[in-house]
Design a protein around this motif. Sequence first.
Motif, mmCIF file in Angstrom:
data_model
loop_
_atom_site.group_PDB
_atom_site.id
_atom_site.type_symbol
_atom_site.label_atom_id
_atom_site.label_comp_id
_atom_site.label_asym_id
_atom_site.label_seq_id
_atom_site.Cartn_x
_atom_site.Cartn_y
_atom_site.Cartn_z
ATOM 1 N N THR A 85 41.719 18.063 -4.204
ATOM 2 C CA THR A 85 41.156 16.758 -3.853
ATOM 3 C C THR A 85 42.213 15.665 -3.979
ATOM 4 O O THR A 85 42.404 14.852 -3.063
ATOM 5 C CB THR A 85 39.951 16.457 -4.765
ATOM 6 N N ALA A 98 36.090 16.134 -1.732
ATOM 7 C CA ALA A 98 35.983 15.656 -3.114
ATOM 8 C C ALA A 98 34.622 16.026 -3.682
ATOM 9 O O ALA A 98 33.668 16.252 -2.943
ATOM 10 C CB ALA A 98 36.151 14.146 -3.155
ATOM 11 N N GLU A 99 34.560 16.110 -4.982
ATOM 12 C CA GLU A 99 33.270 16.290 -5.653
ATOM 13 C C GLU A 99 32.459 15.008 -5.436
ATOM 14 O O GLU A 99 33.024 13.944 -5.186
ATOM 15 C CB GLU A 99 33.488 16.466 -7.170
ATOM 16 N N ALA A 100 31.119 15.121 -5.561
ATOM 17 C CA ALA A 100 30.287 13.908 -5.491
ATOM 18 C C ALA A 100 30.745 12.930 -6.568
ATOM 19 O O ALA A 100 30.836 11.721 -6.347
ATOM 20 C CB ALA A 100 28.836 14.271 -5.690
ATOM 21 N N ASP A 101 31.058 13.450 -7.760
ATOM 22 C CA ASP A 101 31.702 12.650 -8.805
ATOM 23 C C ASP A 101 33.136 13.180 -8.948
ATOM 24 O O ASP A 101 33.369 14.174 -9.621
ATOM 25 C CB ASP A 101 30.950 12.785 -10.131
ATOM 26 N N PRO A 102 34.075 12.509 -8.288
ATOM 27 C CA PRO A 102 35.439 13.056 -8.236
ATOM 28 C C PRO A 102 36.316 12.657 -9.422
ATOM 29 O O PRO A 102 37.534 12.827 -9.367
ATOM 30 C CB PRO A 102 35.969 12.430 -6.944
ATOM 31 N N GLN A 138 35.176 12.316 0.391
ATOM 32 C CA GLN A 138 33.769 12.566 0.025
ATOM 33 C C GLN A 138 32.927 12.880 1.262
ATOM 34 O O GLN A 138 32.110 13.787 1.239
ATOM 35 C CB GLN A 138 33.205 11.379 -0.754
#
Length: 315
Positions: free
Chosen positions: A161, A189-193, A184
Amino acid sequence: MKLAVFGAGAVGTSVLELAGDYGHDVVAVADSASAAVDADGLDPEVVTRRKHDEGQVGDGEPADALAADYDVLVEATPTTLGDAEPGFSHVGTALERDRHVVLANKGPVAERYGDLRAAEQASAGSVLFEATVAGAIPTLSTIGDLGADRVTAVRGVLNGTANFILSRMAAEGLDYEHVLAEAQDLGVAEADPTFDVEGTDAALKCVILANVLYDREYTLADAEVSGIADLPGSALKLAAEDGRTVRLIGEVADGTVRVGPRLVPENGTLAVTGTRNIVQLETEHAGRLNISGRGAGGPETASAVLADVGRLSRR
Ligand code: HSE
């Protein structure tokens, strides 16, 4: 081998879907609140459809999956810091039952390595964790083949990411917030990166490498970590004027663990682009080895999990 898979996110679901191709049966799957168990092997499509439609994998409790008759427990629940729960307890229960464990979850290996090795020693089961470092790249198995004491240092790009963000910022002259939103949207990316961009995820991978290289317990608290969240686009422009760029580099060397943005030659080996990772091993007698590939993603990480299952089945 009969597998019990804990975690029904991208990695757990991919293990469930691919296990049959590798000659294994998944006899139990658990998410945080439910479980599906079938001693004859679960149908991946039924479980994934139920998870998608109803948010749960089956009618059972996670404890039912822990008690199932499996050979290998695959721990693919989200990484947690500190006590590494609930992943650590899943691992502990499997080892107490003399079953093998394969981890994609970094928490138990990065935060409780001593406890993990002690539980393994008291068990007839073994613990493998190739998938915890750089997804599909065979990092730990290569170190194991070379001998950890023949590897003098490891460095590399260990977070896809952050690398996607840095390479887009450099190539397009875009600022951090813009590219993060793009990552995102693309599902990179993670939802909460936060773990990705603050360097925590790369640091956890480096801590795991240090545990393996030095065979003593490191945790995240031993790592010197800085991320890319505060990096101005101007830093990348200035670097480019000089034929260089910036990458989030993790390094394990001389007993220390460090992660941070570093200047690297623009066309150099470490300047991989997009979500690609690279691991550089410095070896005692063979110089530098570079291994590059996909460091994240469901099927990619599941392939490392299933490689570990294969190793256990050949023992
Ligand atoms: N989120 C990580 C990455 C993958 O972007 O590389 C899991 O460690």
